[in-house]
Design an enzyme around this catalytic site. Structure first.
Site, short mmCIF file in Angstrom:
data_model
loop_
_atom_site.label_atom_id
_atom_site.label_comp_id
_atom_site.label_asym_id
_atom_site.label_seq_id
_atom_site.Cartn_x
_atom_site.Cartn_y
_atom_site.Cartn_z
N TYR A 1 0.57 -1.30 0.00
CA TYR A 1 0.10 -0.02 -0.02
C TYR A 1 1.04 1.17 0.05
O TYR A 1 0.58 2.22 0.79
CB TYR A 1 -1.02 0.18 1.12
N TYR B 1 -11.90 -6.89 7.06
CA TYR B 1 -11.05 -7.01 5.89
C TYR B 1 -10.59 -8.57 5.86
O TYR B 1 -10.48 -9.15 7.02
CB TYR B 1 -9.64 -6.55 6.76
N ASP C 1 -13.12 -15.94 9.46
CA ASP C 1 -11.67 -15.50 9.21
C ASP C 1 -10.73 -15.17 10.28
O ASP C 1 -10.81 -14.02 10.90
CB ASP C 1 -11.81 -14.02 8.05
N LYS D 1 -1.52 -16.16 9.11
CA LYS D 1 -0.44 -15.08 9.72
C LYS D 1 0.53 -15.76 10.69
O LYS D 1 1.50 -16.16 10.33
CB LYS D 1 -1.31 -13.82 10.44
C1 PLP Z 1 -3.86 -10.28 6.86
C2 PLP Z 1 -5.32 -10.76 7.02
C3 PLP Z 1 -5.98 -11.63 5.52
C4 PLP Z 1 -4.94 -11.55 4.37
O1 PLP Z 1 -3.77 -12.32 4.50
P1 PLP Z 1 -2.50 -12.39 3.69
O2 PLP Z 1 -1.67 -13.31 4.10
O3 PLP Z 1 -1.99 -10.97 3.70
O4 PLP Z 1 -2.93 -12.58 2.37
C5 PLP Z 1 -7.01 -11.87 5.60
N1 PLP Z 1 -8.00 -11.63 6.63
C6 PLP Z 1 -7.45 -11.32 7.67
C7 PLP Z 1 -8.50 -10.98 8.81
C8 PLP Z 1 -6.28 -10.82 7.77
O5 PLP Z 1 -5.80 -10.20 9.09
#
Ligand code: PLP
Length: 458
Positions: A26, A156, A266, A295
């Site tokens: 970004y 997100y 997520d 992550k």
């Molecule tokens: C970081 C993140 C993603 C994306 O993961 P990447 O490994 O950066 O593609 C998706 N959902 C959430 C909640 C995140 O924090």
């Protein structure tokens, strides 16, 4: 100027060569990096810029991922051992110990009956796979009209096209792009909540009722087109470091069940203990149909993510409703053995090899200490007139200002104080490594408070 300062350091040289050559997240091509990393050990990074070398505590934990510290001997050893065996091999038609072991570990740790695993190469990709799986689930059952997803405002879920489609449509950092595919349905954001020191959740009950009524009505009105609901449980990360009442997850679970939708949670940012439970859905006792993790999965060493689903979901594709169909995804580096081996070592450190939810599981003690430390360390920020809110949940600490954070100035001030942070919008936040000591958290908090005070005033 003495002789030493006239020499171009390794870091300065890198910064000069980077500018205009490499894109950073970004950022414009010219202004991506301000510091070069020349070393990392434990919770600390060594940064270099034109002013010299800075030893800083990594308050970002390399964007939520680095939980055990840099150059952890156990993770280093796992990586070395796997390299000496084989670093990578295709996953099509082949399997290997690191992937099988990781899938077994994830299933053992996951809530409820999440018992089938797809290994993806990044969080965004695991979200893509989750969304595909949900569509395929309905398709396999003959429900071809169910093509849309309901998502929470403020969410997100990643940067790829389908993942972008379920991010907040206004604040989701993707406003420049036409909405990919079908316009998704956005449910209002649940009211903000706060976990008290005593461990209970505080939120406005009347606001919650309004939210629930609206969410139920919106979902009901669109139910025949909907395939699933996707949400970050309890903590919305990149969408604003926003904490909402776990009770909202129970409402989403009920909505999903009532309308035959699949619930996708997520946990890419929240998984593996960060919010104080092993997975954030556990704050609500809710088990999703599909869960994404990423992550912290490899302790911040390598890119790897995973999607898990229940037998009900996997069974639909597996011929339960007619002919079996394949899950239509398969990245080149799927199940990368090196990443899986490090992930196994990282999960082993979190659980101590025992019951992952045991009262004395290492992650639990670490997060409890982080939470106490962050509450103490960030508390002085609340007294600053430039600060609107201070909130702590597990290993996440947030200082919200009344105005957008002056990114470059606050970052520089924090670095001078010995901390690395990456604020966004009006938010200065930390997700320190789980291994951070009480003193390191104190230092980190003091650096943040001083940086805010210096740049935005007391
Ligand atoms: C970081 C993140 C993603 C994306 O993961 P990447 O490994 O950066 O593609 C998706 N959902 C959430 C909640 C995140 O924090």
């Amino acid at each position: 100027m003495n002789a030493a300062t006239s020499l171009v350091s390794q870091g300065q040289d890198l910064l000069a060569r980077d500018a205009g050559l490499l894109w950073h997240p970004y950022a414009s091509l010219d202004a991506g990096a301000r510091y070069a990393v020349t070393g990392a050990k434990g919770v600390r990074l060594t940064l270099e810029d034109a002013h010299g070398t800075h030893e800083v505590i990594d308050g970002m934990g390399s964007w939520w991922s680095m939980v055990h510290g840099y150059r952890h001997p156990v993770l280093d050893a796992a990586a070395h051992a796997q390299i000496d065996s084989f670093s990578h091999v295709m996953f099509g038609g082949l399997t290997h110990a690191p992937a099988v072991e990781l899938a077994e570990r994830l299933v053992a740790m996951a809530p409820g009956d999440l018992s089938h695993v797809f290994l993806a190469d990044s969080g965004s990709i695991s979200v893509e796979v989750a969304l595909k799986l949900v569509l395929q689930y309905h398709h396999a059952r003959g429900h071809t009209g169910r093509q849309r997803f309901a998502a929470l405002r403020g969410g997100y879920h990643g940067d790829t096209f389908a993942a972008m489609g379920v991010c907040d449509p206004v604040d989701g950092m993707h406003a420049a792009f036409a909405r990919p595919g079908a316009e998704q349905l956005f449910l209002p954001r649940p009211p903000a909540a706060r976990l008290t020191v005593e461990g209970s959740w505080e939120f406005d009950a009347a606001e919650f009722t309004v939210w629930e009524t609206e969410a139920r009505a919106l979902a009901a009105a669109h139910a025949p087109e909907l395939a699933g609901i996707i949400a970050e449980p309890v903590l919305q990360g990149a969408g604003g470091m926003y904490v909402y009442a776990p009770a909202a997850l129970r409402v989403l679970r009920e909505i999903a069940d009532e309308h035959d939708l699949l619930l996708v949670l997520d946990e890419i940012a929240t998984g593996f203990g960060r919010t104080g439970t092993l997975f954030a859905s556990e704050w609500a006792g809710v088990v999703p149909d599909v869960m994404c993790v990423g992550k912290a999965l490899t302790g911040g060493y390598l890119t790897l993510a995973a999607m898990l689903c229940t037998p009900k979901v996997a069974g639909a594709l597996d011929g339960a409703y007619g002919s079996g169909s394949a899950l239509l995804h398969g990245p080149t580096f799927m199940g990368n053995p090196l990443a899986c081996a490090v992930a196994n070592a990282s999960l082993g450190l979190l659980t101590g090899g025992g019951d992952p939810r045991a009262a004395d599981a290492p992650w639990r003690e670490q997060i409890a200490a982080l939470e106490t430390g962050l509450r103490e360390a960030l508390d002085p920020a609340a007294a600053l007139s430039s600060v609107k809110d201070v909130r702590v949940l597990g290993g996440v600490g947030v200082i919200q200002l009344h105005e957008p954070v002056a990114l470059a100035e606050v970052t520089a001030a924090a670095v001078r104080q010995g901390a690395w942070v990456r604020p966004f919008r009006d938010l200065l936040y930390v997700m320190p490594p789980y291994i951070s000591s009480r003193d390191e958290i104190r230092l980190l908090g003091a650096a943040l408070v001083a940086a805010v005070e210096h740049v935005h005033g007391s």
